[in-house]
Design an enzyme around this catalytic site. Structure first.
Site, short mmCIF file in Angstrom:
data_model
loop_
_atom_site.label_atom_id
_atom_site.label_comp_id
_atom_site.label_asym_id
_atom_site.label_seq_id
_atom_site.Cartn_x
_atom_site.Cartn_y
_atom_site.Cartn_z
N TRP A 160 88.36 65.54 89.04
CA TRP A 160 88.31 66.27 90.40
C TRP A 160 89.19 67.12 90.84
CZ3 TRP A 160 88.23 61.02 88.85
CH2 TRP A 160 86.90 60.38 89.19
N HIS A 181 84.65 63.67 96.95
CA HIS A 181 83.69 62.87 96.71
C HIS A 181 83.37 61.87 97.99
CE1 HIS A 181 86.18 60.32 94.04
NE2 HIS A 181 86.82 60.37 95.16
N ARG A 207 85.21 70.97 95.98
CA ARG A 207 86.26 71.05 94.92
C ARG A 207 86.83 72.20 94.54
NH1 ARG A 207 83.02 66.73 91.26
NH2 ARG A 207 83.14 65.03 92.77
N GLN A 221 77.29 64.96 98.99
CA GLN A 221 77.25 63.63 98.08
C GLN A 221 76.56 62.42 98.72
OE1 GLN A 221 80.74 61.86 96.29
NE2 GLN A 221 79.76 61.71 94.43
N VAL A 264 84.42 52.20 88.77
CA VAL A 264 83.47 51.27 88.27
C VAL A 264 83.87 50.91 87.05
CG1 VAL A 264 81.66 51.98 89.92
CG2 VAL A 264 81.73 53.15 87.66
N ALA A 320 78.27 50.45 93.07
CA ALA A 320 78.37 51.45 93.68
C ALA A 320 77.68 52.66 92.85
CB ALA A 320 79.83 52.01 93.63
#
Lengths: 352, 805
Positions: A160, A181, A207, A221, A264, A320
């Site tokens: 990112w 995000h 970004r 997003q 995640v 997620a």
């Protein structure tokens, strides 16, 4: 007297009927009615003269007069109907307009394609029990990275490229940024509520990235999060499969492959089978011949993220996901360059 | 990361076609971006140069006799300086398709007469074959290249271009990918033997190595090779590096790169003779120290930087780049080889500080395992001796303070596996997965295991990491697909989200097109809209991408004006836009206040050119009408008040209003200030602009302006009144006075007149006034009396008189 009156009624009736036959428009018909049947009309005039007759004569002539009147009225109705029917038969020619002429302009506005697609996406999840939440576009490093298992110095931060706000705190750090995000809301939501949690988070992200046909530094997003006791990877598959079918049609198939996002574990990437070519076209522009189109990243919430907000990681699990509405819009509408979205050219916006 | 299949095949057998292999890797999380095939060299084979003679007519050319291996002999003209009899070469017969360096195209090779001699083929360079950039000389193949073998079979290759995620550090190495392929295909992996004989003196007597800061260097190993000879690497080594995307340099350096690509471990070779006192100390830099790094740049170091130093000066930035002062050169004969494990956090910070993100630092920052260091050291030592000769000193240095720590083992229970995946997996299945991955397992109960993670994997630390290994190997398709069955949580109200959605819809429905623009703007943009200098200075971005977008916008105005100006360039209008977005108002030591605003701009003709409509320019009252409709739709009855111009410096001072509801300001409306319109070179004037403050709309008391009134069955009486008032009396004020009487049902302004027949400074306002009562029919007398009363009030409060009098 009686005789002559009777004769004049008969003569008048005959004249009226003769004239009626030659009338073929509504105005003449009205003149005819006034002339023969009106309050000052000829028949009325004759009947008014009856008052000078004796009773018996008056009865006889009166009956004749009324008969003549109703006869004429009937004839009038008949003729009137004939005329209007004849006119109706011609109305197409008489009253024709050019229906291909443009209509009287009424201003129309449309919603931006991103707004439309964001709504489509969030609607699909709302129907599955998710609530919509939103968060700040200017965020702390803490929520954008640290609470998502991306501590300072973590090599995954390279995923990112960040626009930092020119603000230095008392410790000499630069902790404020434009969120990269909408995932920071994961931690913000879970800090506020205990499970069960089911939210989707639409919003703008930023970004530090050179733009090209598929990259924008400013984009939307939609992030999603579901946490409770007993939520599994199988539920993740089912939920996202249902989403894909709602957006791209009930016959769609989905495929998952391993991918990496620090917040995640396990992490996956979901593709749908190509709706443009069904995998049959090796040179398909949409799927580049692979038959599959990647549409979102997802995974089971990392225990570090749950622990960070004080959830019992032995008890609670969750998943997620995150996806880009512009990419979905590009796929759905065949848009070839993401830079169209925010250059606000009417010629583009009016197409949606 | 480019991985040639030919290199992979050294460690693992691959039966799958390249694209199938690429697919399997991608599905397992090692994404293959591209599969590139080298080859397609028809009519080319391994040839042997039998004889080289000077060309009779040209000094720079030679005449070679070449055997293509089928018993025949060919005469070939060759201009390469390095051609020699006895070489195995790449021979192209007539009919081969090759890159022509003169025409810069692929062409079919024809028999050609070159300076009077017919050439029956060609000896190829790298460039002609598409193998690399070199075309000064021909490609010389190893002596054992099988004569006559088609070149596709001998040199043909396929490269996988991997897009490796930051966690899969192992797949930055060929062996790591081989292990992955082994796990996916069930084939065993052959790890190279790393043994060698140590014929030299003990290393401890030849060089001294110590680690002063073990917190930044977890393990440091070193070996010594003496009496080596620096030169170019053998062709196989050069080919491998080239194929993997690295440039060959010299044999020793090439070996360090080769082993890095092979095992993942970055290595560094020091010329021991340039190391003062033959002493290496791993330590933090001292204040004021400097180092010229291998890229020729002098670097000022700080005390957080880890250096490799000799007895006096730094000779390398640990794990990032070497120093010029200890660089391997043609004269080097003694190589001290380093294979270490540096602290990943510190390494990343050093690389960031000097903007030196090297192949080495990109591996160290992701956390290499210390177990790897000595293995790679031995492999590189062995290879250096193989390609550069010399003798290897006895023993290695291995400084590893944590050596006693047990290797990490991660527990896994079937219960957790099911809790995460939602499916049952047996212990045997799990063990089978880990066997294929070469993870050692030990049962710790009937449904639990302990898993030892091999040295090439540094991404497996917790149970969930193991669960991912299980699911990616058994395949995601084998996991069931279920819908969420847990209770649906209470739906959090999201009033702002809902309001925003409704505002956008209603603005679109009154004819405005939604736009979305970048929230970063420039100070110049703000100046162009007369944004008050007295306001807080807007938030600045520390690392803007360009100088025209370095501030977070505190207003949407400049965005809308730019949108209008841009579209005027290729559109006739009408222009009706709105944008709903956030503006950012700084607060000290807090995140900024992000206020939700909906703004619109309207300019151009009232409608598209039409055969029906008498057209005029869109003006203030068009937009006021749109906004009134929009607000009424939202359940808001707006009031409009003149706005003092300092409050809206972008607006025309005589043509701007504040939009009110129940005493609260909810927005502004006005014509663009002429100078602002000039600043944006607007072609269409007037342009009218509005702002609605959504936070203020949301704060309004609920249902404001929405109370049911029963429908009266008694008739209304209408009176038309024309009033004369001074022209600075707002019509709205007169209308308000008329409308507020309890017997007045509604008031419509139907005419405004100034000019002929009227005194200067006076205007006439004509109203339809409707009187109605909910409970009776009003008498004419009652209506007249009420009207008279209203006229008296008007006269008193506004000076209005009836025009007829």
């Amino acid at each position: 007297m009686t005789q002559s009156t009777v004769q004049s009624i008969e003569a008048l009736t005959q004249t009226a009927l003769d004239e009626l036959d030659s009338i073929d428009d509504a105005d003449s018909l009205e003149q005819w009615r006034v002339r023969f049947l009106g309050r000052r009309g000829e028949l009325t005039g004759i009947l008014r003269g009856l008052s000078q007759l004796d009773l018996e004569e008056r009865r006889q002539v009166g009956a004749l007069g009324n008969q003549a009147k109703s006869g004429l009225e009937e004839a009038l109705d008949r003729r009137s109907q004939e005329i209007s029917q004849a006119r109706l038969a011609q109305v197409a020619d008489l009253e024709r307009i050019d229906v291909t002429l443009p209509g009287r302009p009424v201003a129309t506005g449309r919603l931006h394609p991103t707004t439309q697609v964001v709504r489509e996406i969030t609607d699909a999840f709302v129907a599955m029990g998710f609530s919509i939440v939103e968060g700040p576009e200017v965020e702390w490093d803490h929520y954008n990275f640290e609470m998502l298992n991306i501590p300072q110095g973590h090599p995954a931060r390279d995923m990112w490229n960040t626009l930092w706000v020119d603000y230095v705190n008392e410790e000499g750090q630069r902790p404020m940024l434009l969120r990269t995000h909408t995932s920071p809301m994961q931690a913000r939501v879970m800090e506020q509520v205990q499970p069960p949690v089911r939210v989707v988070v639409p919003g703008k992200c930023y970004r530090y990235e050179a733009t090209d046909a598929t990259h924008e530094w400013h984009f939307y997003q939609v992030e999603g999060l579901a946490v409770d006791e007993g939520i599994t990877f199988a539920d993740l598959k089912g939920t996202l499969y249902e989403f894909a079918r709602r957006l791209f049609g009930s016959e769609r198939k989905v495929r998952f492959r391993c991918d990496y996002f620090p917040f995640v574990e396990p992490g996956v990437d979901m593709s749908i089978d190509c709706f443009a070519c069904d995998g049959s076209d090796n040179s398909c522009r949409i799927c580049r011949g692979s038959g599959w189109i990647e549409i979102m990243g997802a995974g089971m919430v990392h225990p570090q993220v749950l622990a960070g907000v004080g959830y019992d990681t032995e008890k609670y699990t969750g998943f997620a996901f995150g996806l880009g509405p512009e990419r979905i819009a590009m796929l759905k509408y065949g848009i070839d360059d993401i830079r169209h979205f925010y250059s606000n050219d009417l010629r583009f916006l009016r197409q949606f | 990361m480019q991985v040639p299949l030919s290199w992979l095949r050294e460690y693992v057998d691959i039966d799958l076609p390249p694209h199938e292999l690429a697919h399997r890797l991608t599905m397992a999380g090692v994404e293959v971006g591209e599969v590139t095939e080298f080859g397609g060299w028809e009519n080319c084979c391994v040839g042997l140069v039998l004889e080289v003679n000077p060309h009779p007519n040209a000094d720079s050319l030679q005449l070679c006799r070449v055997s293509p291996g089928d018993g025949s002999e060919m005469e070939v003209v060759c201009g390469a300086p390095n051609v020699a009899a006895g070489q195995k070469i790449c021979f192209a017969r007539v009919g081969a398709r090759l890159y022509n360096t003169h025409s810069e195209r692929h062409e079919t090779l024809k028999a050609a007469r070159i300076r009077g001699v017919v050439s029956e083929g060609m000896i190829c360079s790298e460039l002609e074959l598409g193998l690399g950039e070199a075309h000064e000389g021909i490609v010389v193949l190893p002596e054992d290249a099988p004569l006559g073998t088609p070149l596709d079979d001998y040199l043909g290759d396929t490269t996988l271009d991997l897009e490796v995620t930051p966690n899969r550090l192992d797949c930055f190495s060929v062996l790591g990918v081989a292990h992955e392929i082994g796990a996916l295909t069930g084939k065993p992996v052959r790890v190279p033997d790393v043994s060698y004989s140590e014929a030299g003196p003990p290393i401890a007597g030849e060089a001294s190595v110590s680690v002063a800061d073990p917190d930044l260097c977890h393990r440091y190993t070193a070996s010594l090779i003496q009496g080596i000879k620096i030169g170019p690497s053998p062709q196989w080594l050069q080919d491998r590096l080239t194929r993997a995307g690295l440039r060959p340099i010299s044999n020793v350096v090439d070996v360090t790169n080769y082993v890095m690509l092979e095992f993942n471990q970055p290595l560094h070779a020091f010329d021991l003779d340039k190391v003062r006192d033959k002493t290496v100390i791993v330590r933090r830099a001292a204040p004021g120290e400097t180092l010229e790094t291998l890229d020729g740049t002098p670097r000022e170091l700080n005390t957080e930087v880890l250096v490799i130093a000799d007895s006096r000066d730094p000779i390398g930035l640990g794990g990032v780049i070497g120093g010029a002062n200890s660089e391997i050169g043609p004269e080097t004969t003694s190589v001290l080889l380093e294979s270490a494990t540096f602290n990943s956090f510190n390494n990343r910070r050093t690389a960031d500080t000097f903007r030196l993100h090297t192949d080495a630092s990109q591996r160290f920052e992701k956390g290499l395992r210390p177990e790897l260091a000595p293995i790679a050291l031995r492999r590189a030592t062995q290879l250096i001796q193989e390609v550069a000769g010399g003798t290897i000193a006895q023993g290695i240095y291995d400084i590893y303070p944590d050596a006693d720590k047990p290797s990490p083992a991660v527990p896994l229970t079937l219960r957790r596996l099911k809790q995460i995946l939602g499916m049952d997996v047996t212990l045997e299945q799990v063990e089978e997965v880990f066997r294929s991955l070469e993870f050692a397992t030990e049962r710790t109960g009937e449904s639990s295991l302990e898993v030892a993670v091999p040295y090439w994997r540094s991404d497996i630390n917790i149970e969930e990491d193991l669960i991912e290994e299980v699911v990616r190997i058994i395949g995601y398709d084998n996991v069931p697909t279920t819908m969420l069955s847990t209770p649906i949580p209470y739906r959090q109200p999201a009033p702002m989200t809902e309001l925003r959605g409704r505002v956008k819809e209603v603005l679109a429905s009154v004819g405005l097109q939604e736009t979305i623009s970048y929230p970063l703007i420039s100070l110049e943009d703000l100046e162009k809209v007369n944004h008050g200098a007295g306001d807080h200075s807007p938030l600045r971005v520390a690392n803007p991408m360009s100088s025209d977008s370095d501030y977070l916008r505190p207003t949407l105005l400049s965005s809308l004006l730019n949108t209008l100006s841009y579209n005027e360039g290729h559109n006739e209008g009408p222009f009706r836009f709105f944008e709903q977005g956030r503006v950012f108002l700084p607060r000290s030591n807090q995140l900024p206040n992000e206020r939700e605003v909906a703004s619109g701009i309207v300019a151009g003709l009232r409608s598209e050119p039409s055969w029906l409509v008498d057209n005029g320019p869109l003006d203030f009252f068009d937009v006021k009408g749109m906004l009134t409709s929009a607000l009424v739709f939202l359940g808001i009855a707006p009031q409009w008040e003149p706005l003092p111009s300092p409050e809206a410096p972008a607006l025309h001072p005589g043509r701007c209003a504040r939009i009110m509801c129940d005493g609260n300001q909810i927005g502004v409306l006005g014509e663009i200030h002429p100078t602002v319109a000039d600043n944006f070179d607007l072609k269409h004037r007037p342009a009218t602009l509005f702002e609605l403050y959504l936070d203020d709309l949301l704060a309004l008391p609920e249902k404001s302006g929405r109370n049911f009134r029963s429908l009266t069955r008694f008739p209304a009486a209408n009176r038309d009144v024309a009033l004369l008032v001074a022209d600075d009396v707002p019509a709205g004020r007169v209308q308000e006075i008329l409308a507020r009487h309890r017997l007045v049902e509604r008031v419509e302004l139907f005419d405004v007149y100034e000019g002929q027949n009227l005194e200067g400074g006076v205007k006439s306002l004509a109203f339809h006034v409707y009187f109605q009562s909910p409970d009776r029919t009003l008498t004419a007398e009652e209506v007249n009396r009420t009207l008279d009363g209203l006229l008296r009030t008007l006269q008193r409060d506004t000076g209005a008189t009836l025009r007829d009098q």
